[in-house]
Design a protein around this motif. Structure first.
Motif, PDB file in Angstrom:
ATOM      1  N   LEU A   1       5.611  -2.101 -12.474  1.00 48.31           N
ATOM      2  CA  LEU A   1       5.025  -2.850 -11.366  1.00 48.31           C
ATOM      3  C   LEU A   1       4.580  -1.980 -10.185  1.00 48.31           C
ATOM      4  N   PRO A   2       5.267  -0.875  -9.837  1.00 47.42           N
ATOM      5  CA  PRO A   2       4.795  -0.075  -8.703  1.00 47.42           C
ATOM      6  C   PRO A   2       3.350   0.383  -8.838  1.00 47.42           C
ATOM      7  N   ALA A   3       2.893   0.661 -10.053  1.00 44.11           N
ATOM      8  CA  ALA A   3       1.518   1.126 -10.250  1.00 44.11           C
ATOM      9  C   ALA A   3       0.491   0.048  -9.931  1.00 44.11           C
ATOM     10  N   THR A   4       0.899  -1.222  -9.957  1.00 41.37           N
ATOM     11  CA  THR A   4      -0.051  -2.308  -9.684  1.00 41.37           C
ATOM     12  C   THR A   4      -0.261  -2.524  -8.194  1.00 41.37           C
ATOM     13  N   GLY A   5       0.670  -2.049  -7.374  1.00 38.94           N
ATOM     14  CA  GLY A   5       0.567  -2.268  -5.940  1.00 38.94           C
ATOM     15  C   GLY A   5       1.028  -3.642  -5.490  1.00 38.94           C
TER      16      GLY A   5
ATOM     17  N   PHE B   1       0.833  -1.202   0.000  1.00 36.51           N
ATOM     18  CA  PHE B   1       0.000   0.000   0.000  1.00 36.51           C
ATOM     19  C   PHE B   1       0.868   1.254   0.000  1.00 36.51           C
ATOM     20  N   LEU B   2       1.931   1.258   0.790  1.00 33.56           N
ATOM     21  CA  LEU B   2       2.832   2.407   0.822  1.00 33.56           C
ATOM     22  C   LEU B   2       3.459   2.655  -0.544  1.00 33.56           C
ATOM     23  N   ALA B   3       3.864   1.579  -1.225  1.00 35.92           N
ATOM     24  CA  ALA B   3       4.457   1.722  -2.557  1.00 35.92           C
ATOM     25  C   ALA B   3       3.451   2.305  -3.547  1.00 35.92           C
ATOM     26  N   SER B   4       2.193   1.886  -3.445  1.00 35.17           N
ATOM     27  CA  SER B   4       1.160   2.400  -4.344  1.00 35.17           C
ATOM     28  C   SER B   4       0.921   3.884  -4.115  1.00 35.17           C
ATOM     29  N   VAL B   5       0.838   4.286  -2.844  1.00 35.38           N
ATOM     30  CA  VAL B   5       0.614   5.698  -2.519  1.00 35.38           C
ATOM     31  C   VAL B   5       1.763   6.553  -3.038  1.00 35.38           C
ATOM     32  N   LYS B   6       2.994   6.087  -2.843  1.00 33.59           N
ATOM     33  CA  LYS B   6       4.152   6.826  -3.333  1.00 33.59           C
ATOM     34  C   LYS B   6       4.114   6.993  -4.850  1.00 33.59           C
TER      35      LYS B   6
END
Length: 429
Positions: A417-421, A75-80
């Protein structure tokens, strides 16, 4: 909402666990149902905990903290990512809500890491330590609620549409094919996904996601609960390509918590459960069941995380029923599929079922054009002393050579991949 449910369930479960005893974890076994009934989302709790097994509170704590930390980091990676690449429709209020979530999610990673380290230690919990862990879990719950309250109160602009598929008729559609047909065409340039939630059940459909159906996310109720099943096979006159129960070609496809089956059986030859030719596609917490060519990873960049498969290539062992079902007495790492085939086993467990030769012997000049390699595998069958002598076989490749096959280098995963969460590791070491 799914992220919120999982976070609330897991953190609530951990809160219950930490409050059970101020002295030490009870050693008597418990079943997951009795623990999950005390959480606000019992169904999700049962999904993440092993079913029909008796485990101690300590065991359940280890499992739940693993999932909790994984979700918090994801979740943190997605928010960033959303803050680094905001869409044009994102309001200033939404950006501020996401900034709050980034701060709170970062705290939760710290809180849960602290709990993880403590419950994994062999020391007993005195009352002071137990109170500290309980306080950390309570703070994590408050952070989850605060983040989602802020997001729910913001005008997010055009929201990703979500439809529900249910065989009982209480959703938008009764078949997955109808839901896919309703998805917009050629949405690949958008940062919005069309979501299809498939409730638990067995869906006997042959599904093809065409190239003009992009940015689709298919979410089930968990492996073994949401099942897509078919039985086409080469023995019944189909080409291998067309035996697939589920086929996808649309860019940026994501599947989560689903089982894909081909039930043709071991005597029917090629029988594909999933054929994937979708660029930047992800399968997360999915299982693939079949006997030959189960997962047909046809083309483009693909990523699989926490998936189960009868024929594994990474972090797996051969299924016990695989050899017996075909009357075979030997299990090999694999065989080349035509010229220039490439297979690399990375950090995988290889048990005693694997023959000393490892790879199937191959006659002719095929061994010159292929590339087969192993890197830091372990287990009784991992020794490379008696592997085949193909010119194209490379045993114990070094770090520099292995780096060519990382998520970052092999599929450029760090870009999409970061955009996928979905959590991922850039490197092997």
């Amino acid at each position: 909402m799914a992220m919120k449910v999982s976070a609330l369930c897991i953190i609530s479960l951990l809160t219950i666990i930490s409050s059970q005893s101020h002295a030490s974890f009870p050693s008597s076994p418990l079943d997951s149902d009795s623990i999950c009934e005390a959480t606000p989302h019992a169904d999700y709790c049962r999904y993440i905990l092993p079913s029909n097994k008796l485990n101690t509170i300590f065991d359940y704590g280890n499992i739940s903290i693993h999932h909790s930390l994984s979700n918090a980091r994801s979740f943190l990676a997605s928010v960033k990512h959303f803050l680094a690449f905001p869409s044009k429709s994102m309001s200033q209020r939404t950006i501020r809500a996401l900034e709050d979530c980034q701060f709170l999610a970062d705290q939760n990673v710290d809180f849960l890491s602290r709990v993880s380290e403590r419950i994994n230690s062999k020391d007993s919990l005195n009352s002071f330590v137990a109170d500290d862990l309980h306080a950390s879990l309570s703070a994590a719950l408050a952070n989850v609620e605060t983040c989602f309250q802020g997001l729910e109160a913001t005008p997010l602009g055009p929201m990703p549409q979500v439809v529900v598929v249910s065989p009982k008729g209480d959703g938008h559609f009764t078949t997955i094919n109808d839901a896919i047909a309703a998805a917009p065409h050629n949405a690949g340039e958008s940062d919005q996904y069309f979501g299809i939630y498939v409730v638990s059940g067995v869906y006997k459909e042959y599904i093809s996601v065409p190239k003009n159906k992009q940015n689709l996310i298919l979410i089930g109720d968990g492996m073994g609960r949401t099942i897509i099943a078919g039985s086409r096979s080469a023995a019944d006159g189909f080409t291998t390509f067309n035996t697939a129960t589920f086929a996808v070609a649309g860019t940026k496809f994501i599947a989560v918590d689903i089982t894909f089956q081909n039930t043709a059986g071991p005597s029917k030859g090629q029988a594909v459960a999933v054929r994937n030719g979708a660029d930047m596609s992800v399968f997360y917490r999915c299982s693939f069941e079949g006997y030959q060519d189960t997962l047909y990873a046809h083309s483009y960049r693909q990523f699989y995380r926490e998936c189960d498969r009868r024929f594994h290539i990474r972090q797996c062992r051969p299924a016990d029923d695989l050899a017996s079902s075909r009357g075979a007495k030997k299990t090999y790492l694999g065989r080349p599929w035509k010229k220039y085939s490439r297979t690399v086993y990375v950090q995988s467990f290889m048990d005693s079922l694997i023959e000393p030769e490892g790879w199937i012997e191959w006659k002719g000049d095929l061994g010159i054009t292929l590339y087969y390699a192993e890197y830091k595998n372990n287990g009784p069958g991992s020794s490379t002393d008696y592997r085949v002598n193909w010119p194209g076989y490379h045993k114990d490749i070094n770090n520099t050579e292995a780096d060519k096959f990382t998520v970052s280098n092999f599929i450029n995963g760090y870009k999409w991949l970061p955009a996928t969460g979905v959590p991922f590791n850039r490197n092997f070491h």
